[in-house]
Design a protein around this motif. Structure first.
Motif, short mmCIF file in Angstrom:
data_model
loop_
_atom_site.label_atom_id
_atom_site.label_comp_id
_atom_site.label_asym_id
_atom_site.label_seq_id
_atom_site.Cartn_x
_atom_site.Cartn_y
_atom_site.Cartn_z
N HIS A 288 6.07 5.83 -8.30
CA HIS A 288 6.17 4.39 -8.51
C HIS A 288 7.25 3.78 -7.63
CE1 HIS A 288 6.61 0.60 -10.66
NE2 HIS A 288 7.85 0.89 -11.00
N ASP A 289 6.95 2.62 -7.07
CA ASP A 289 7.89 1.87 -6.23
C ASP A 289 8.28 2.62 -4.96
OD1 ASP A 289 8.37 -0.76 -6.83
OD2 ASP A 289 9.90 -0.34 -8.34
N GLN A 290 7.46 3.59 -4.58
CA GLN A 290 7.65 4.29 -3.31
C GLN A 290 6.52 3.90 -2.36
OE1 GLN A 290 10.56 6.07 -2.95
NE2 GLN A 290 10.77 5.03 -4.93
N PRO A 291 6.76 3.93 -1.05
CA PRO A 291 5.71 3.50 -0.12
C PRO A 291 4.52 4.44 -0.11
CG PRO A 291 7.60 4.38 1.06
CD PRO A 291 8.02 4.28 -0.37
N ILE A 292 3.34 3.86 -0.05
CA ILE A 292 2.15 4.64 0.29
C ILE A 292 1.92 4.45 1.78
CG2 ILE A 292 1.13 4.63 -2.01
CD1 ILE A 292 -0.70 2.38 -1.11
N LEU A 293 1.45 5.51 2.44
CA LEU A 293 1.49 5.55 3.90
C LEU A 293 0.11 5.38 4.53
CD1 LEU A 293 4.05 8.46 4.41
CD2 LEU A 293 4.48 6.00 4.23
N ARG A 294 0.07 4.50 5.51
CA ARG A 294 -1.12 4.34 6.35
C ARG A 294 -0.94 5.21 7.58
NH1 ARG A 294 -2.86 -1.28 9.32
NH2 ARG A 294 -1.00 -0.74 10.52
N PRO A 295 -1.83 6.19 7.80
CA PRO A 295 -1.62 7.12 8.91
C PRO A 295 -1.99 6.51 10.25
CG PRO A 295 -3.66 7.65 7.82
CD PRO A 295 -3.03 6.54 7.01
N PRO A 296 -1.45 7.04 11.34
CA PRO A 296 -1.80 6.50 12.65
C PRO A 296 -3.24 6.79 13.05
CG PRO A 296 -0.39 8.44 12.88
CD PRO A 296 -0.41 8.09 11.42
N TRP B 148 -4.71 12.49 2.35
CA TRP B 148 -3.62 12.25 3.29
C TRP B 148 -2.30 12.22 2.53
CZ3 TRP B 148 -4.21 11.41 8.63
CH2 TRP B 148 -5.54 11.44 9.08
N ASP B 149 -1.29 12.83 3.11
CA ASP B 149 0.02 12.86 2.47
C ASP B 149 0.47 11.44 2.09
OD1 ASP B 149 0.04 15.55 2.92
OD2 ASP B 149 1.78 15.56 4.26
N VAL C 258 -2.50 -3.21 4.72
CA VAL C 258 -1.65 -3.25 5.92
C VAL C 258 -0.20 -3.14 5.46
CG1 VAL C 258 -3.31 -4.63 7.21
CG2 VAL C 258 -1.50 -5.76 5.93
N PRO C 259 0.69 -2.72 6.36
CA PRO C 259 2.10 -2.60 5.98
C PRO C 259 2.65 -3.89 5.38
CG PRO C 259 1.73 -1.51 8.07
CD PRO C 259 0.45 -2.22 7.73
N VAL D 243 2.88 -0.79 0.94
CA VAL D 243 2.27 -0.05 2.04
C VAL D 243 3.21 -0.02 3.25
CG1 VAL D 243 0.28 0.06 3.60
CG2 VAL D 243 -0.01 -0.77 1.25
N ALA D 244 3.29 1.14 3.87
CA ALA D 244 4.07 1.30 5.09
C ALA D 244 3.28 2.17 6.06
CB ALA D 244 5.43 1.92 4.80
N ASP D 245 3.58 2.04 7.34
CA ASP D 245 2.98 2.93 8.33
C ASP D 245 3.71 4.28 8.32
OD1 ASP D 245 0.79 1.65 9.40
OD2 ASP D 245 1.96 0.57 10.90
#
Length: 283
Positions: A110-118, A177-178, A260-261, A279-281
């Motif tokens: 919770h409240d941690q970024p989920i990552l969009r992969p390159p 995805w991680d 999107v980020p 969301v973050a990259d």
């Protein structure tokens, strides 16, 4: 009472959640290294007793997924009527549920970024209720299914949409995805059927309501999920079943609304709370 796994600047703990912080309980129970061990020992009530009358002493914390080391995470797909219609294949709902597995590493807290992969910018959200198994069982009847649930939590079952269609029989790579999804914030002990039978589940993205349905509308109710899954595999304490998402995921819009980020996803349900992710990259 709610229980979370979290870290401070010094260590990882589990404890009871208060509005003003955490009551660390893991130091009191060194024989139970994680909440999975607590659940295996049917120890949530002992945790609640140990928290009585105590003040929060950890206020600057980072949430982790509540069960850090589950043996298995089993996800149920296409479990609401409108979701089946979203596929526009003209087929009625199938007689049996669709299932796939996720790894614990694919979730963040919770409240941690989920990552969009390159490799793909088609990161999508799916708000869901997750149940945590508390009692071992095989070939569990629907009548007895709820007796095997220890606790409830929430899940944003993030998906890389184009990667779920890389081959003929697969969703594994698009679902694992991680840090692409989130789970938490905490565990709520399961004590009565009303906590699951007809509960509203919503997902908001940047404050906009995207998903909204009730557990009573599931094609495969949670009792049936437990019975069906336990037919072929033994369910053990700490196992997690992610029970299905309503219609309204980003891929089903025209044009699609992928994350999107900077986007903020909030999954909420009655009796559990809200799981928030930004969301973050991936770097």
């Amino acid at each position: 009472m709610k229980f979370a796994t979290y870290t401070t600047a010094r260590a990882t703990y589990y404890g009871a959640v208060r509005d003003d912080g955490m009551i660390p309980l893991s130091p009191n129970f060194p024989h139970w290294p994680s909440l999975r061990d607590v659940i295996a020992a049917n120890g949530l009530h002992e945790l609640a007793q140990a928290a009585q009358g105590r003040n929060a002493t950890h206020t600057d914390v980072t949430y982790k997924i509540p069960i850090p080391d589950p043996e298995k995470i089993i996800c149920v797909g296409v479990n609401f009527p409108d979701r089946n219609a979203e596929y526009k294949d003209g087929q009625d709902a199938p007689p049996n549920m669709s299932l796939f597995l996720r790894f614990a590493r694919s979730f963040t807290g919770h409240d941690q970024p989920i990552l969009r992969p390159p490799e793909s910018h088609k990161l999508d959200y799916e708000g869901e209720i997750a149940i945590v198994i508390g009692k071992c069982g095989r070939r569990i009847s629907e009548r007895d299914a709820y007796d095997h649930i220890a606790a409830l939590t929430l899940c944003n079952e993030g998906t890389i949409r184009d990667w779920v269609r890389h081959a003929k029989f697969n969703v594994t790579q698009g679902k694992n995805w991680d840090a692409s999804g989130a789970m938490g914030p905490w565990l709520v002990p399961f004590t009565h059927a009303a906590q699951l039978d007809d509960i509203r589940l919503t997902t908001h993205v940047n404050g906009e309501l995207r998903q909204d349905d009730r557990t009573s509308h599931m094609l495969f109710p949670i009792r049936r999920q437990i019975a069906y899954i336990s037919t072929f595999t033994t369910l053990v304490p700490g196992d997690i079943i992610v029970t299905g998402t309503p219609t309204g995921a980003g891929a089903r819009f025209d044009p699609p609304k992928f994350l999107v980020p900077g986007d903020v996803v909030e999954v909420s349900t009655e009796g559990i709370g809200t799981l928030r992710s930004e969301v973050a990259d991936e770097t």
